[in-house]
Motif scaffolding. Structure first.
Motif, PDB file in Angstrom:
ATOM      1  N   HIS A  10       9.950   4.282  24.709  1.00 25.36           N
ATOM      2  CA  HIS A  10      10.455   5.007  23.533  1.00 25.36           C
ATOM      3  C   HIS A  10       9.896   4.362  22.264  1.00 25.36           C
ATOM      4  N   ALA A  11       8.583   4.185  22.244  1.00 32.95           N
ATOM      5  CA  ALA A  11       7.937   3.501  21.119  1.00 32.95           C
ATOM      6  C   ALA A  11       8.169   4.231  19.798  1.00 32.95           C
ATOM      7  N   ARG A  12       8.080   5.562  19.829  1.00 34.01           N
ATOM      8  CA  ARG A  12       8.240   6.323  18.575  1.00 34.01           C
ATOM      9  C   ARG A  12       9.640   6.153  18.011  1.00 34.01           C
ATOM     10  N   GLU A  13      10.656   6.264  18.877  1.00 36.28           N
ATOM     11  CA  GLU A  13      12.033   6.111  18.417  1.00 36.28           C
ATOM     12  C   GLU A  13      12.268   4.703  17.861  1.00 36.28           C
ATOM     13  N   ALA A  14      11.676   3.704  18.528  1.00 40.28           N
ATOM     14  CA  ALA A  14      11.836   2.323  18.060  1.00 40.28           C
ATOM     15  C   ALA A  14      11.183   2.138  16.691  1.00 40.28           C
TER      16      ALA A  14
ATOM     17  N   ALA B 221       4.544   3.800  11.709  1.00 40.23           N
ATOM     18  CA  ALA B 221       5.177   5.080  12.043  1.00 40.23           C
ATOM     19  C   ALA B 221       4.998   6.128  10.949  1.00 40.23           C
ATOM     20  N   ASP B 222       4.885   5.689   9.700  1.00 41.67           N
ATOM     21  CA  ASP B 222       4.777   6.662   8.608  1.00 41.67           C
ATOM     22  C   ASP B 222       3.328   6.891   8.164  1.00 41.67           C
ATOM     23  N   TRP B 223       2.342   6.455   8.978  1.00 41.09           N
ATOM     24  CA  TRP B 223       0.945   6.685   8.635  1.00 41.09           C
ATOM     25  C   TRP B 223       0.611   8.169   8.478  1.00 41.09           C
ATOM     26  N   PRO B 224       1.097   9.061   9.350  1.00 39.30           N
ATOM     27  CA  PRO B 224       0.774  10.485   9.160  1.00 39.30           C
ATOM     28  C   PRO B 224       1.168  10.999   7.778  1.00 39.30           C
ATOM     29  N   GLN B 225       2.337  10.590   7.308  1.00 40.00           N
ATOM     30  CA  GLN B 225       2.793  11.036   5.985  1.00 40.00           C
ATOM     31  C   GLN B 225       1.913  10.452   4.888  1.00 40.00           C
ATOM     32  N   MET B 226       1.562   9.158   5.003  1.00 39.83           N
ATOM     33  CA  MET B 226       0.702   8.550   3.992  1.00 39.83           C
ATOM     34  C   MET B 226      -0.685   9.201   3.990  1.00 39.83           C
TER      35      MET B 226
ATOM     36  N   VAL C 271      13.175   0.914  13.135  1.00 37.61           N
ATOM     37  CA  VAL C 271      12.939  -0.308  12.370  1.00 37.61           C
ATOM     38  C   VAL C 271      12.495  -0.023  10.934  1.00 37.61           C
ATOM     39  N   ILE C 272      12.128   1.229  10.632  1.00 35.44           N
ATOM     40  CA  ILE C 272      11.814   1.557   9.230  1.00 35.44           C
ATOM     41  C   ILE C 272      12.952   2.334   8.576  1.00 35.44           C
ATOM     42  N   SER C 273      14.052   2.522   9.303  1.00 31.06           N
ATOM     43  CA  SER C 273      15.187   3.244   8.733  1.00 31.06           C
ATOM     44  C   SER C 273      15.939   2.354   7.745  1.00 31.06           C
ATOM     45  N   ARG C 274      16.727   2.958   6.890  1.00 31.83           N
ATOM     46  CA  ARG C 274      17.460   2.221   5.859  1.00 31.83           C
ATOM     47  C   ARG C 274      18.453   1.237   6.469  1.00 31.83           C
TER      48      ARG C 274
ATOM     49  N   VAL D  60       0.842  -1.202   0.000  1.00 32.29           N
ATOM     50  CA  VAL D  60       0.000   0.000   0.000  1.00 32.29           C
ATOM     51  C   VAL D  60       0.878   1.253   0.000  1.00 32.29           C
ATOM     52  N   ARG D  61       1.884   1.225   0.855  1.00 26.32           N
ATOM     53  CA  ARG D  61       2.811   2.361   0.944  1.00 26.32           C
ATOM     54  C   ARG D  61       3.465   2.635  -0.411  1.00 26.32           C
ATOM     55  N   LEU D  62       3.843   1.572  -1.108  1.00 30.32           N
ATOM     56  CA  LEU D  62       4.495   1.729  -2.408  1.00 30.32           C
ATOM     57  C   LEU D  62       3.566   2.375  -3.426  1.00 30.32           C
ATOM     58  N   VAL D  63       2.326   1.878  -3.505  1.00 28.71           N
ATOM     59  CA  VAL D  63       1.376   2.411  -4.493  1.00 28.71           C
ATOM     60  C   VAL D  63       1.074   3.876  -4.211  1.00 28.71           C
TER      61      VAL D  63
END
Length: 374
Positions: free
Chosen positions: A255-259, A79-84, A263-266, A25-28
């Motif tokens: 530190h849920a946000r930092e975690a 974590a990236d739902w706000p951006q999507m 895990v989605i970092s390169r 979904v993120r890709l599309v």
């Protein structure tokens, strides 16, 4: 080889399948948003996005009727739902009919989810999951190992390996021999498909030289831009990756946000690879990660959490010194091979002769000193 519990395997496979569907979904959405942005740039239009909180609520309402509950929950919790969410609403404001776009996105997500879950359950039921770990321990990183694990026929290959093992055959020895033959096939096909093209070390492999990859077996064509592909290159299964993600989050409950961002970092696949190596060596990964709570300098220090996690994993429990921003080892980058990863013998030799700051998995023999000039 032990057969995993079908119920536990199914639950884990279902969760990982939903996460993989979210990636589709993120890709599309990202592709659609990229096209929208290009059109606006051509017209010189100003980019104005809907505020995050409003975007999250409005986008969630748009998705309600088009995505299954499990995929929707995984998507809105990422974590990236706000951006999507902002991307979706920007598409709507730009004139895109979400009523036509989202059903197609939902169909793609469901297809991906079902394919991933079906394959994972099949592997678990046939008792072939343990063979993936054995394959990593037997073959060095490179085109042969990556091809085996990413092949749609992998469950059949693993089942054959299991049958040979039950018949008293030394499967490791066969794999070692097949690996050498596979390299020959890889090189022959590459010459036909890319005549005159010289294989070079990828930018990600070059930039990864340093503490984060010290002692790890990484391929020279490492591609961290494609998360799934990078994990396959490093022989990390979706189930293993999901477990490593949980381990980091459990180590940092406050530190849920930092975690999530880590895990989605390169660079996350490199940390997952480190965890896999430690597990094979019988080291307590969770106890190492506990060091992140004792020293939280990464919250506002010189390095991000993903690098701090790699740092504590590389040192004895409770003995990690203050971390500094890692540097690329140019020596290792210059001396690396431009074709395939090192053999086990090369890795063993490199480990005994590694210089400080040079990744042991790419270290070569000493460079001959130049003779005297007249």
């Amino acid at each position: 080889m032990a057969t995993p519990d079908p119920g536990e395997s199914f639950a884990e496979a279902a969760g990982e399948a939903a996460q993989t569907a979210v990636m589709s979904v993120r890709l599309v959405i990202a592709i659609a948003d990229a096209v929208r942005r290009q059109q606006r740039r051509k017209q010189g239009a100003e980019e104005v996005l809907v505020p995050v909180e409003r975007a999250k609520e409005d986008a969630k309402a748009e998705l309600k009727d088009f995505l299954p509950a499990d995929i929707s929950a995984a998507l809105t919790a990422s974590a990236d739902w706000p951006q999507m969410a902002q991307q979706l609403l920007a598409l709507k404001r730009a004139g895109v009919d979400l009523g036509q776009l989202l059903p197609q996105v939902g169909e793609i997500a469901v297809t991906v989810r079902d394919q991933v879950a079906a394959n994972a359950v099949r592997v678990a039921k046939e008792g072939t999951g343990e063979w993936e770990r054995m394959l990593r321990e037997t073959l060095p990183a490179g085109p042969v190992r990556e091809a085996i694990l990413s092949s749609p026929t992998w469950p059949d290959i693993a089942a054959t390996m299991s049958q040979l093992d039950e018949g008293g055959v030394d499967v490791r020895r066969i794999l070692a021999a097949a690996h050498d033959e596979g390299l020959g096939v890889d090189q022959a096909v590459a010459k036909v498909l890319a005549a005159g093209e010289v294989r070079t070390t990828s930018r990600d492999a070059l930039l990864s030289y340093g503490p984060m990859t010290d002692g790890l077996d990484i391929p020279t064509n490492l591609n961290l831009d494609d998360r799934e592909h990078a994990l396959r290159q490093l022989s990390i299964s979706p189930q293993e990756n999901a477990r490593y993600v949980r381990m980091l989050k459990e180590a940092l409950p406050d530190h849920a946000r930092e975690a999530d961002l880590s895990v989605i970092s390169r660079q996350w696949p490199l940390v997952a690879c480190r965890m896999a190596k430690m597990e094979r060596e019988g080291k307590p990964v969770a106890e190492h990660l506990a060091g992140l709570v004792k020293d939280t300098s990464w919250t506002d220090g010189p390095i991000p959490l993903v690098q701090a996690a790699s740092h504590v994993l590389r040192h004895p429990v409770g003995q990690a010194p203050p971390a500094a921003r890692p540097k690329v080892s140019t020596t290792a980058a210059r001396l690396q091979s431009s074709t395939v990863g090192p053999t086990k013998a090369q890795t063993a030799k490199a480990t005994t002769s590694a210089e400080p700051g040079v990744a042991a998995h790419r270290q070569t023999g000493p460079v001959a000193k130049p003779g005297k000039s007249r």
